[in-house]
Design an enzyme around this catalytic site. Structure first.
Site, PDB file in Angstrom:
ATOM      1  N   SER A 102      43.563  40.324  35.585  1.00  0.00           N
ATOM      2  CA  SER A 102      43.460  40.853  36.579  1.00  0.00           C
ATOM      3  C   SER A 102      44.257  42.440  37.323  1.00  0.00           C
ATOM      4  O   SER A 102      44.414  43.259  36.969  1.00  0.00           O
ATOM      5  CB  SER A 102      42.376  41.402  38.414  1.00  0.00           C
ATOM      6  OG  SER A 102      43.272  39.486  38.784  1.00  0.00           O
ATOM      7  N   GLU A 120      50.348  35.671  44.968  1.00  0.00           N
ATOM      8  CA  GLU A 120      49.963  35.087  44.117  1.00  0.00           C
ATOM      9  C   GLU A 120      50.770  33.441  45.354  1.00  0.00           C
ATOM     10  O   GLU A 120      52.055  33.917  45.169  1.00  0.00           O
ATOM     11  CB  GLU A 120      50.644  34.823  42.827  1.00  0.00           C
ATOM     12  CG  GLU A 120      50.679  33.836  41.886  1.00  0.00           C
ATOM     13  CD  GLU A 120      49.184  33.329  42.565  1.00  0.00           C
ATOM     14  OE1 GLU A 120      48.362  33.474  42.061  1.00  0.00           O
ATOM     15  OE2 GLU A 120      49.513  31.255  41.912  1.00  0.00           O
ATOM     16  N   ASP A 145      50.691  34.037  51.150  1.00  0.00           N
ATOM     17  CA  ASP A 145      49.012  33.615  50.846  1.00  0.00           C
ATOM     18  C   ASP A 145      48.213  34.612  51.121  1.00  0.00           C
ATOM     19  O   ASP A 145      48.116  35.213  52.460  1.00  0.00           O
ATOM     20  CB  ASP A 145      49.217  32.405  51.944  1.00  0.00           C
ATOM     21  CG  ASP A 145      47.258  31.790  52.365  1.00  0.00           C
ATOM     22  OD1 ASP A 145      46.680  32.545  51.922  1.00  0.00           O
ATOM     23  OD2 ASP A 145      47.378  31.254  53.270  1.00  0.00           O
ATOM     24  N   GLY A 146      47.631  34.957  50.006  1.00  0.00           N
ATOM     25  CA  GLY A 146      46.469  36.392  49.888  1.00  0.00           C
ATOM     26  C   GLY A 146      44.918  35.979  50.976  1.00  0.00           C
ATOM     27  O   GLY A 146      45.197  36.979  51.065  1.00  0.00           O
ATOM     28  N   ASP A 166      40.297  36.907  45.115  1.00  0.00           N
ATOM     29  CA  ASP A 166      40.025  35.847  43.489  1.00  0.00           C
ATOM     30  C   ASP A 166      40.144  34.512  43.833  1.00  0.00           C
ATOM     31  O   ASP A 166      41.545  33.713  42.984  1.00  0.00           O
ATOM     32  CB  ASP A 166      40.129  36.397  42.416  1.00  0.00           C
ATOM     33  CG  ASP A 166      39.511  35.822  41.128  1.00  0.00           C
ATOM     34  OD1 ASP A 166      39.252  34.840  41.141  1.00  0.00           O
ATOM     35  OD2 ASP A 166      40.202  35.612  40.329  1.00  0.00           O
TER      36      ASP A 166
END
Ligand code: SAM
Length: 284
Positions: A102, A120, A145-146, A166
């Site tokens: 992506s 990431e 931490d997304g 995602d």
């Protein structure tokens, strides 16, 4: 954290996610105004499908390879996939086995005036991601931490943007954390386009997730599903979904053509089908 996306790159789930992402970003870059792309779970950015890890699982054979075979003589499908196929072609020009994740797809489509935020959490994957985009001044990577850090990036200064959520679905609560990240995001940036990928292994779980979203999203919200076979809780992944909040104009019509075509191209068994619903109209 055991999940590494390199083992799954180019599989049927990637084909759906990356094709839709490429179409949305292409549409959004039709206006001159800058925009921001935020990838909460970015992976390493691009993947070598000829390498040991990708070859060990061979998942791209049931994804990208089947798609390529189906494209021959199917101009309608090729037209719908065009932005994705262009990004793929550009990566392959650099190295024949490369598959764009992506971040690479977004970087290929976005312009000088746009910005990319890539999160990431895996330290090694973050290091590779960071190295892959070190020379791209539009890109900032975060080893964070997304889910929880999304808030900090919203609203973007550009006031236009797309957020991709995602997760790896390695943790039991990834679906609930995705819903919460989306809720947090919408509170700060209600007009953003959000794309959320989820696996489908249990119909009841997915329907409960949709019901939770319907109560959350104020405006248009599409739920795309790609099934390449009948769902079996103990079998390999055979279905996945993409939720798109605030889809740009025309997305629903395009996806209604794309999903059945993809399901036919990538079918592994009798349960293959593709479907698009509008969760905000409660017709799920
Ligand atoms: C499905 S992969 C991402 C693939 C990538 N978005 C693409 O399409 O090319 C999920 C990634 O999330 C990372 N990850 C897992 N938990 C995370 C978290 N809480 N925050 C950010 N990244 C996470 C994993 O290491 C993995 O690289």
């Amino acid at each position: 954290m055991n999940y590494r996306h390199v083992f799954h790159a180019g599989n049927f789930a990637d084909v759906l996610k990356h094709c839709v992402l490429a179409r949305l970003l292409t549409y959004m870059t039709g206006k001159d105004k800058p925009l921001r792309y935020i990838d909460t779970h970015a992976g390493i950015g691009r993947y070598d499908l000829s390498g040991d890890a990708a070859q060990r699982t061979g998942e791209a054979r049931d994804g990208l390879e089947r798609l390529k075979a189906a494209l021959a003589g199917n101009a309608a499908l090729a037209g719908l996939m065009e932005p994705y196929l262009s990004a793929l072609k550009a990566e392959n020009a650099a190295h024949p086995g490369l598959y764009p994740g992506s971040p690479a797809i977004a970087a290929r489509i976005l312009r000088e005036q746009d910005r990319l935020i890539l999160c990431e959490l895996h330290p090694e994957d973050h290091a590779v991601l960071s190295a892959n985009f070190a020379r791209d001044r539009r890109v900032k990577t975060f080893a964070s931490d997304g889910f929880s850090s999304l808030k900090a990036h919203l609203p973007p200064v550009e006031r236009r943007g797309l957020v991709l959520i995602d997760p790896a679905f390695e943790e039991r609560n990834d679906l609930e954390r995705s819903r919460k990240a989306l809720a947090d995001g919408l509170r700060r940036f209600a007009g953003g386009v959000y794309v959320l990928w989820h696996r489908i292994k249990d119909r009841a779980e997915t329907d409960a997730f949709y019901a939770g979203l319907a109560a959350l999203v104020p405006s248009e919200c599409l739920a795309l599903e790609l099934h390449v076979d009948t769902i079996r809780a103990d079998g390999p992944l055979s279905a996945c979904g993409l939720v798109i909040v605030n889809p740009p104009w025309g997305t629903r019509v395009e996806c209604e053509a794309l999903l059945p075509a993809l399901a036919t191209a990538l079918a592994r068994g009798p349960g293959a089908h593709g479907v698009v619903r509008d969760l905000s109209r409660q017709d799920a």
